[in-house]
Scaffold this motif. Structure first.
Motif, mmCIF file in Angstrom:
data_model
loop_
_atom_site.group_PDB
_atom_site.id
_atom_site.type_symbol
_atom_site.label_atom_id
_atom_site.label_comp_id
_atom_site.label_asym_id
_atom_site.label_seq_id
_atom_site.Cartn_x
_atom_site.Cartn_y
_atom_site.Cartn_z
ATOM 1 N N ASN A 59 5.434 -3.764 -0.650
ATOM 2 C CA ASN A 59 4.072 -3.523 -1.108
ATOM 3 C C ASN A 59 3.372 -4.825 -1.462
ATOM 4 O O ASN A 59 2.184 -5.002 -1.188
ATOM 5 C CB ASN A 59 4.083 -2.586 -2.315
ATOM 6 C CG ASN A 59 2.690 -2.285 -2.819
ATOM 7 O OD1 ASN A 59 1.881 -1.699 -2.120
ATOM 8 N ND2 ASN A 59 2.406 -2.711 -4.048
ATOM 9 N N ALA A 60 4.125 -5.755 -2.047
ATOM 10 C CA ALA A 60 3.524 -7.034 -2.428
ATOM 11 C C ALA A 60 3.128 -7.852 -1.207
ATOM 12 O O ALA A 60 2.113 -8.564 -1.230
ATOM 13 C CB ALA A 60 4.510 -7.828 -3.293
ATOM 14 N N SER A 61 3.894 -7.748 -0.136
ATOM 15 C CA SER A 61 3.608 -8.550 1.052
ATOM 16 C C SER A 61 2.701 -7.849 2.057
ATOM 17 O O SER A 61 1.990 -8.510 2.817
ATOM 18 C CB SER A 61 4.922 -8.940 1.737
ATOM 19 O OG SER A 61 5.654 -7.781 2.102
ATOM 20 N N LEU A 62 2.724 -6.521 2.078
ATOM 21 C CA LEU A 62 1.961 -5.778 3.079
ATOM 22 C C LEU A 62 0.876 -4.885 2.493
ATOM 23 O O LEU A 62 0.139 -4.256 3.235
ATOM 24 C CB LEU A 62 2.909 -4.903 3.918
ATOM 25 C CG LEU A 62 4.052 -5.619 4.653
ATOM 26 C CD1 LEU A 62 4.937 -4.596 5.348
ATOM 27 C CD2 LEU A 62 3.499 -6.621 5.650
ATOM 28 N N GLY A 63 0.789 -4.845 1.153
ATOM 29 C CA GLY A 63 -0.146 -3.919 0.518
ATOM 30 C C GLY A 63 -1.596 -4.186 0.853
ATOM 31 O O GLY A 63 -2.422 -3.265 0.838
ATOM 32 N N HIS A 64 -1.935 -5.420 1.162
ATOM 33 C CA HIS A 64 -3.330 -5.746 1.475
ATOM 34 C C HIS A 64 -3.660 -5.466 2.943
ATOM 35 O O HIS A 64 -4.821 -5.599 3.346
ATOM 36 C CB HIS A 64 -3.605 -7.215 1.167
ATOM 37 C CG HIS A 64 -2.779 -8.168 1.985
ATOM 38 N ND1 HIS A 64 -1.423 -8.314 1.800
ATOM 39 C CD2 HIS A 64 -3.138 -9.010 3.013
ATOM 40 C CE1 HIS A 64 -0.956 -9.225 2.666
ATOM 41 N NE2 HIS A 64 -1.970 -9.649 3.409
ATOM 42 N N LEU A 65 -2.648 -5.093 3.729
ATOM 43 C CA LEU A 65 -2.870 -4.846 5.150
ATOM 44 C C LEU A 65 -2.733 -3.379 5.537
ATOM 45 O O LEU A 65 -3.417 -2.915 6.452
ATOM 46 C CB LEU A 65 -1.869 -5.669 5.988
ATOM 47 C CG LEU A 65 -1.977 -7.189 5.871
ATOM 48 C CD1 LEU A 65 -0.846 -7.837 6.669
ATOM 49 C CD2 LEU A 65 -3.331 -7.683 6.358
ATOM 50 N N TYR A 66 -1.840 -2.654 4.860
ATOM 51 C CA TYR A 66 -1.532 -1.290 5.268
ATOM 52 C C TYR A 66 -1.672 -0.324 4.096
ATOM 53 O O TYR A 66 -1.595 -0.729 2.926
ATOM 54 C CB TYR A 66 -0.105 -1.205 5.830
ATOM 55 C CG TYR A 66 0.127 -2.104 7.015
ATOM 56 C CD1 TYR A 66 -0.309 -1.737 8.289
ATOM 57 C CD2 TYR A 66 0.783 -3.325 6.867
ATOM 58 C CE1 TYR A 66 -0.092 -2.565 9.383
ATOM 59 C CE2 TYR A 66 0.998 -4.165 7.953
ATOM 60 C CZ TYR A 66 0.556 -3.776 9.209
ATOM 61 O OH TYR A 66 0.764 -4.591 10.272
ATOM 62 N N ARG A 67 -1.828 0.932 4.442
ATOM 63 C CA ARG A 67 -1.916 1.977 3.423
ATOM 64 C C ARG A 67 -0.532 2.206 2.808
ATOM 65 O O ARG A 67 0.494 1.928 3.427
ATOM 66 C CB ARG A 67 -2.426 3.274 4.057
ATOM 67 C CG ARG A 67 -3.813 3.135 4.668
ATOM 68 C CD ARG A 67 -4.150 4.322 5.536
ATOM 69 N NE ARG A 67 -4.189 5.568 4.806
ATOM 70 C CZ ARG A 67 -4.437 6.750 5.367
ATOM 71 N NH1 ARG A 67 -4.651 6.820 6.669
ATOM 72 N NH2 ARG A 67 -4.465 7.839 4.637
ATOM 73 N N PRO A 68 -0.501 2.724 1.581
ATOM 74 C CA PRO A 68 0.800 2.975 0.927
ATOM 75 C C PRO A 68 1.721 3.878 1.726
ATOM 76 O O PRO A 68 2.936 3.667 1.734
ATOM 77 C CB PRO A 68 0.392 3.620 -0.404
ATOM 78 C CG PRO A 68 -0.970 3.087 -0.681
ATOM 79 C CD PRO A 68 -1.633 2.947 0.669
ATOM 80 N N PHE A 69 1.178 4.870 2.407
ATOM 81 C CA PHE A 69 2.012 5.764 3.206
ATOM 82 C C PHE A 69 2.710 5.001 4.334
ATOM 83 O O PHE A 69 3.880 5.220 4.620
ATOM 84 C CB PHE A 69 1.158 6.898 3.774
ATOM 85 C CG PHE A 69 1.906 7.813 4.706
ATOM 86 C CD1 PHE A 69 2.992 8.550 4.251
ATOM 87 C CD2 PHE A 69 1.543 7.932 6.042
ATOM 88 C CE1 PHE A 69 3.702 9.390 5.103
ATOM 89 C CE2 PHE A 69 2.232 8.771 6.896
ATOM 90 C CZ PHE A 69 3.317 9.497 6.423
ATOM 91 N N THR A 70 1.979 4.076 4.954
ATOM 92 C CA THR A 70 2.563 3.267 6.019
ATOM 93 C C THR A 70 3.673 2.382 5.476
ATOM 94 O O THR A 70 4.735 2.227 6.105
ATOM 95 C CB THR A 70 1.486 2.402 6.681
ATOM 96 O OG1 THR A 70 0.434 3.243 7.169
ATOM 97 C CG2 THR A 70 2.069 1.600 7.833
#
Length: 348
Positions: free
Chosen positions: A165-176
């Motif tokens: 979440n810390a690395s991808l949270g700004h790019l993808y939705r939480p479900f992804t």
């Protein structure tokens, strides 16, 4: 006050009877489909084997006229009866005693894990009585042990989810992000406890190919335990007791990781179809739900389980982190490990 929709009858627990009916019909349809497919695939081979055995029997009687058909039938019945109880009548088939320490340990593990291959069973009445008492205590003890191990494994699993979440949270939705996390866990399970062990079994078992070995691993870890493939029972198997002990540890560790995978899967609301047929409401009080035993994995877990125990004791506290605000129909942020049923959400 419960709103009752006309034409939709509710039972005492609030689960719509229509949903239960649909679930029962779906299960009946699934079983019927499975029976039809198995019948279509396996019945021709069964008839072929029956014809082959009948021909072998006729050839034997023709070559040995002093043996009557009734005497041969009596012999075959005794052989089959002994084989069904784990005793081989052929000196070239037996892989050693069934009740050596290694084999007995392997049998004990299949009892307490409910795998139950059935190829070896207690022969004496005292053995049968002890087996029932042993399972009565051993099965709950095994479940407690596996639950404790899964709880430990959830800590690094949750840490991995937060790192994603810390690395991808700004790019993808939480479900992804949760799907990526689940795929990592599933891939680890398949590679570490299915593919690699299947390769090892295929190398050690002379009559198994990779598909047979993979099939054995899957059937065992899912606790189906058909008993058609048993490791270490080949004639002349070297280090058979050690082989059985190693297989026992493999089964216990594999079952633990399988439970972890299921816990991570059920923590994703969109994938947890059991909530459709459950009376649990998302706005229920979390402490009340915990005390009522709604958590799958026991105290300290939510519906899916990715919740540490401290979250129940301090559920009113908020972490000082920035959460990604998901869409209304999306999964909660992976940083938010509050149980699914405890979140302040409404389903429209």
């Amino acid at each position: 006050m419960r709103l009752v929709v006309p034409g939709c009858v509710h039972d005492a627990r609030g689960i719509p009877a229509l949903r239960i009916f649909v679930l029962v019909c779906a299960m009946a349809l699934y079983l019927t489909m499975g029976a039809s497919v198995f019948q279509a695939i396996e019945a021709p081979l069964e008839r072929e084997l029956e014809e082959k055995m009948a021909q072998i029997k006729m050839d034997f009687l023709r070559d040995h006229p002093c043996v009557s058909d009734d005497d041969l039938e009596l012999l075959l019945n005794e052989v089959v009866r002994a084989s069904n109880r784990g005793v081989s009548a052929s000196r070239n088939v037996s892989g050693g005693p069934n009740w050596s320490f290694g084999q007995s340990l392997f049998f004990s593990s299949t009892v307490v894990t409910t795998i139950g291959y059935g190829h070896v069973t207690p022969l004496s009445k005292p053995g049968k009585l002890f087996c029932m008492m042993y399972a009565l205590l051993g099965i709950p003890l095994t479940l407690v042990l596996l639950t404790a191990l899964v709880e430990r494994l959830l800590q690094p699993a949750t840490a991995m989810l937060r790192a994603l979440n810390a690395s991808l949270g700004h790019l993808y939705r939480p479900f992804t992000i949760r799907l990526v996390h689940l795929m990592i866990i599933v891939t680890s399970l398949v590679v570490s406890f299915l593919v690699i062990p299947a390769t090892i079994f295929a190398a050690l078992e002379p009559d198994w190919d990779f598909l047979d070995s993979f099939y054995y691993c899957f059937i065992s870890l899912t606790t189906i335990g058909l008993g058609d493939y048993i490791p270490g029972d080949s004639p002349g198997q070297e280090y058979r007791p050690l082989y059985k002990v190693a297989t026992t540890f493999y089964l216990l560790i594999g079952l633990t990781f399988l439970m972890l995978t299921l816990t991570v899967f059920y923590d994703i609301p969109q994938l947890n179809l059991s909530t459709v047929f459950s009376s649990v409401k998302l706005d229920e009080d979390p402490e009340k739900m915990r005390l009522s035993g709604s958590g799958v994995m026991g105290p300290g877990y939510g519906i899916g389980g990715l919740v540490m125990r401290d979250d129940y004791n301090h559920h009113d506290q908020r972490r000082s982190v920035v959460h990604i605000r998901p869409h209304l129909d999306d999964s909660p942020s992976p940083e938010d490990t509050t149980p699914v049923h405890a979140r302040d959400m409404r389903v429209h």
